[in-house]
Design an enzyme around this catalytic site. Structure first.
Site, mmCIF file in Angstrom:
data_model
loop_
_atom_site.group_PDB
_atom_site.id
_atom_site.type_symbol
_atom_site.label_atom_id
_atom_site.label_comp_id
_atom_site.label_asym_id
_atom_site.label_seq_id
_atom_site.Cartn_x
_atom_site.Cartn_y
_atom_site.Cartn_z
ATOM 1 N N LYS A 103 -2.937 8.085 -17.276
ATOM 2 C CA LYS A 103 -3.949 7.213 -16.670
ATOM 3 C C LYS A 103 -5.328 7.825 -16.890
ATOM 4 C CE LYS A 103 -4.979 4.673 -12.368
ATOM 5 N NZ LYS A 103 -4.619 4.494 -10.946
ATOM 6 N N SER A 124 -4.242 -0.233 -9.382
ATOM 7 C CA SER A 124 -5.127 0.040 -10.489
ATOM 8 C C SER A 124 -4.413 0.553 -11.741
ATOM 9 C CB SER A 124 -6.172 1.074 -10.072
ATOM 10 O OG SER A 124 -5.557 2.325 -9.806
ATOM 11 N N SER A 151 -1.661 2.057 -6.070
ATOM 12 C CA SER A 151 -1.983 1.922 -7.488
ATOM 13 C C SER A 151 -0.886 2.389 -8.444
ATOM 14 C CB SER A 151 -3.270 2.682 -7.816
ATOM 15 O OG SER A 151 -4.371 1.989 -7.297
#
Ligand code: ZN
Lengths: 499, 499
Positions: B79, B154, B178
């Site tokens: 990420k 996210s 997330s």
């Protein structure tokens, strides 16, 4: 109409408040392992943490916590079993994170005091300064604004930023308001900062160099009409870089405020900057619209929870209060006030005490350190303690007392030690500086002196003892000072039938 | 024969038996990325050269007989919220465009040390603020199950990469869901470990007290294997827990829940949840009972306030965490024409560099922390946080793990909720309490909803540092589900034309 200082304090009662920032002398920064050395090339002592790079996290320097607890204990504070850091949010280019990590409403040390003594019209008087809090925070970077007339960021052509200082551990010591000092407010302020500086030095937690900024003082001053029992609006004077300036800044502010009040003007709550040359202050940032720092607990740091046992252990390490120690030593050494002051100012107290502990007689120890050694140090522009140590000086003094060295020879020995020729004993050996104590060698010098001055010798034989001085002088001259004058006198008088 | 559809454990086994090489595996995944990522847009940056170099290094180590870790040579998607030295890192924001961090986050250091091959950085909502990746400054990621739908957020990039076989492993960050919400919406597995279980050093902070890094994969065992690589105490993160890592791999191999008490949270199982979601959730409970677990109902009455409290705490911390993005030291700088002052350039840059949702949260947080509002907003939210923790404590008295659906609905359409922030915030209603309490939470796929054929996530929660419990229950449930279906859930994901 203007009021001078005397008139100002006759009409208005000043109230003091002092905030002192101390840079700790830890090897690494408050929240990272970067070095803290003063004067390094800009931005060479930085890392992701103190540059506030995305993702970097702080970790509290345990040594900084220890130093802060020591300061708190020396100032008679209670040490909080649980304290936290907070974030103080504001934007400025020299703030890497645009918030400062600082303790706020949960400081590590609270509710202490420091007693300071000053000279008043009625003799020595003690004032108690209550300490509200001692807390930890980090320093900001340094900005240098180039171009423009003010040296401030507005109007500058460009600014240079040095983050070496960003993250240096700072301790802030905040007093409660100090009422009741009357006209002595400036002296109390100075005495407080002096005493605090001495305590911090004795704890070994800071370099406490005001001129380098490792100790900074902000002085809050307000005035109210005498007897009104009220508190006036305060100003906060920053940039006070010496003990003398602390005193001047407070008296200057008292005079300025009194004159404003006298003219019917009000006092603005603001930050003012002390001007070293004039002793006046100029206005800085107005605090009328108090900046909202949006403090909240620092989520990246766990609370500080020092162990009670550790605190007690640290308490045993608190040295004697410097002012009390000075008084004790002065009495023990039977030292005149002036000389004591010189020792303190020259930072020679420790080394003189050590020299005396090694067996040197107090007067000689003081005289050597303040006299010959300080003179040499002055010439070389270094600290006296960087030239010789207590052990060497004590050895020299003991050789003088035992008669093996004269003062003159001893000075040569000290010179040799400084020149790196070894210990006093080695210097004596190498340079052949032993006192001439061989009676026969002295006797021949004495006989030569008598032969050269037969009339003088005759006067001594006739009972005129003071006349012997000229003969002794001649002998000393002939032996190049290497003779013990007392010994020469004894032998000479004996030889001339006066022994 | 391993291929991109294999699990990470299978790939690791094939590597250790020399049936394939890391370079070969890495190339397979790089091929898949070039074939399908034009449609999915999971990656913001693919580090082809770096990944192949890392793979070759692992192969060489293996060939030389050097001891290497279990996941060595297996590729992973990272990420974009974690720093990786020299690799563009943006956290999905324009304000960090072009920034290449000078340091590795602790998680990246651990991945590199374990020989896990980092393919590239995955897309995310800007600064992890969002539930759909629609807030990324670099475009939305599409859900591989239906390209017209969001993959969750996210961490939608990491989840979509797994679901489209572009990587068998991924790293996510979970502040309010997330990791778990995108896992649920893409039919993959995602774990938010106990707060402090994995270092946050090098994680671009959104909300420091809630952010937690965690493993993502397609099976519970793979997630556990990755968990053990990245977890553990880090002296660079003050909030990281100094205790042994829970034995999650052993727990994921246990496949036994006999006698375990599974607590169903009453408040997260009914009103506001899609019928197909509840249906799949209840079926899973039946499977757990069939495997010997006992179901108990628990009540967490304060969860009602958790979402509101979260939207005060997270934005408050964010408003401070994001203050550092001021164009002075790194990242975007706009409007520096040589005439404007620093403050103005900061302002113009922040206006241009931050997206709408980020600005919304900065303003919200700034307001919540303002003096006069602090107690009512930030202060009250912290009280709710304590109450949510107490609810969990009480519930864990009655059950070994707690369970709920991960999300109220399956994946929604791109654009469907982007103009309604509150509707978007409700996606995280079941995941947020876990972050508020700092406990562990897992999402694993429990089937496809009848009405839309899209994946549904099953959430398992375990007490602080008892992460092994959720792995044990998750692995058992996964085995029961796969055996019922006769194939893994991702066998149903549409072919994106990669072949
Ligand atoms: Zn540093």
């Amino acid at each position: 109409m203007t009021l001078d200082y005397a008139a100002a304090v006759e009409k208005y009662e000043p109230t003091l408040g002092l905030e002192v920032h101390v840079e700790l002398n830890t090897k690494s920064k408050m929240f990272c392992s970067c070095a803290t050395e003063f004067g390094a090339q800009p931005n060479t002592q930085t890392c992701p943490v103190c540059l506030g790079l995305p993702g970097a996290l702080p970790v509290v320097n345990a040594k900084a916590i220890e130093s802060t607890i020591l300061i708190g204990l020396a100032l008679n504070c209670s040490i909080a079993p649980y304290s936290r850091f907070a974030r103080k949010n504001y934007f400025y280019p020299d703030m890497p994170k645009n918030f400062q990590t600082s303790q706020y409403d949960e400081p590590i040390c609270v509710n202490g005091y420091l007693d300071v003594e000053i000279e008043t019209d009625e003799g020595q008087k003690t004032f108690r300064v209550d300490i509200e809090r001692v807390h930890m925070e980090e320093d900001t970077g340094k900005s240098l604004h180039v171009g423009g007339s003010t040296g401030r960021i507005h109007g500058a052509e460009y600014s240079l930023l040095d983050y070496n200082r960003a993250g240096i551990p700072l301790v802030e010591i905040v007093t409660r308001i100090v009422p009741g000092t009357g006209k002595y407010a400036p002296q109390v302020a100075r005495a407080y900062v002096t005493e605090l500086r001495d305590i911090l030095r004795s704890l070994g937690v800071s370099d406490v160099k005001m001129e380098q900024g490792s100790l900074r003082c902000d002085a809050n001053v307000s005035l109210a009409p005498v007897g009104s029992g009220k508190l006036g609006t305060r100003s906060e004077t920053k940039n006070v870089n010496s003990l003398r300036s602390v005193e001047r800044a407070v008296s200057g502010e008292i005079e300025r405020q009194a004159n404003r009040l006298e003219n019917g003007e009000r006092i603005i709550q603001e930050t003012r900057h002390f001007l070293e040359e004039s002793g006046a202050t100029r206005p800085g940032r107005s605090k009328e619209q108090a900046e909202d720092y949006r403090y909240f607990p620092e989520p990246d740091l766990v609370p500080v929870t020092p162990d009670a046992k550790w605190i007690e252990e640290l308490r045993t390490r608190i040295p004697e209060k410097p002012s009390l120690r000075r008084k004790r030593l002065q009495a023990e050494w039977n030292c005149p006030d002036k000389e004591m002051e010189s020792l303190v100012n020259a930072e020679l107290l420790d080394v003189v005490e050590e020299t005396i502990k090694l067996g040197a007689e107090p007067t000689r120890a003081r005289t050597w350190w303040l006299g010959e050694i300080s003179r040499l140090a002055n010439e070389k522009e270094v600290a006296p303690t960087s030239l010789v140590n207590a052990v060497q000086v004590a050895e020299v003094i003991s050789l003088i007392v035992s008669g093996e060295l004269t003062d003159k020879l001893a000075r040569q020995v000290v010179e040799g030690v400084i020149a790196g020729e070894g210990s006093p004993a080695q210097v004596i050996e190498k340079r052949g500086l032993k006192v001439v104590s061989d009676d026969s060698a002295l006797m021949s010098a004495i006989e030569a002196a008598i032969a050269a001055q037969p009339d003088t010798a005759e006067r001594v034989r006739g009972g005129n003892i003071p006349a012997a001085g000229a003969l002794i002088g001649a002998v000393m001259k002939a032996t190049g000072g290497a003779a013990d004058a007392a010994k020469v006198r004894e032998l000479l008088l004996k030889h001339l039938g006066q022994g | 024969m391993t291929n991109i559809h294999s699990s990470a454990a299978e790939m690791a086994a094939a590597l250790s038996k020399n049936e394939t090489t890391s370079v070969e595996l890495t190339k397979l995944h790089l091929d898949q990325i070039s074939k399908v990522d034009g449609k999915v847009h999971a990656f913001l940056h693919v580090d082809t050269e770096g990944a192949l170099a890392q793979a070759a290094e692992v192969d060489a180590k293996r060939a030389s007989g050097e001891q290497i870790s279990p996941l060595a040579g297996v590729p992973l998607a990272l990420k974009d919220v974690l720093t990786q030295k020299g690799i563009p890192t943006t956290a999905g924001s324009k304000i960090l465009e072009g920034w290449r961090p000078p340091y590795d986050s602790t998680v990246v250091s651990k991945l590199k040390a374990a020989g896990v091959v980092i393919l590239g950085k995955t897309n995310m909502d800007e600064f992890a603020m969002g539930s759909s990746t629609e807030n990324s400054a670099y475009g939305t990621t599409q859900n591989p199950w239906d390209l017209s739908r969001i993959p969750g957020g996210s961490g939608g990039g990491s989840a979509a990469a797994l679901a489209s076989f572009q990587a068998p492993l991924a790293i996510g960050s979970d502040t309010g869901g997330s990791i778990r919400q995108p896992a649920a919406l893409t039919g993959t597995v995602g774990v938010k470990p106990t707060y402090g279980g994995v270092s946050r050093y090098g994680v671009i902070a959104y909300s420091s007290s809630l952010d937690q890094i965690g493993p993502c994969a397609r099976t519970v065992l793979d997630t556990a294997l990755l968990h053990e690589v990245i977890a553990g105490h880090d002296e660079r993160d003050s909030t990281s827990i100094n205790a042994p890592v829970p034995q999650v791999v052993a727990a994921a191999k246990k496949l036994d829940v006999k006698g375990m008490k599974i607590g169903v949270i009453k408040e997260l199982n009914g009103a506001g949840f899609q019928a197909g979601v509840i249906e799949r959730f209840n079926e899973s409970l039946d499977l757990l009972v069939a495997n010997g677990a006992e179901i108990v109902e628990v009540s967490c009455p304060n969860f009602e306030y958790a979402l509101a409290a979260y939207y005060l705490i997270a934005p408050s911390e964010a408003s401070s965490n994001l203050a550092r993005f001021d164009s002075m030291r790194y990242g975007l700088r706009v409007g520096d024409d040589g005439k404007r002052g620093a403050e103005e350039v900061m302002s113009i840059t922040r206006e241009a560099g931050f997206g709408k949702e980020v600005k919304r949260r900065i303003i919200l947080g700034t307001y919540a922390l303002s003096s006069g509002y602090y107690d009512a907003f930030y202060g009250s939210a912290q009280k709710v946080r304590t109450l949510v923790k107490q609810d969990f404590d009480a519930a864990f008295q009655m059950a070994d793990v707690l369970v709920s659906p991960v999300t109220p609905t399956t994946a929604f359409k791109i654009g469907e909720k982007s103009d309604d922030p509150v509707a978007m915030y409700l996606s995280d209603i079941a995941t947020i309490p876990v972050n508020m309490a700092g406990i562990g939470g897992m999402s694993l796929p429990c089937g496809l909803a009848a009405e839309d054929g899209l994946p549904v996530g099953f959430q398992i929660m375990s007490p602080v540092m008892q992460d092994d419990r959720m792995y044990r229950v998750g692995a058992t449930l996964e085995a029961a589900l796969v055996s019922k279906w006769g194939k893994p859930i991702l066998a149903n994901v549409p072919d994106l034309g990669g072949k």
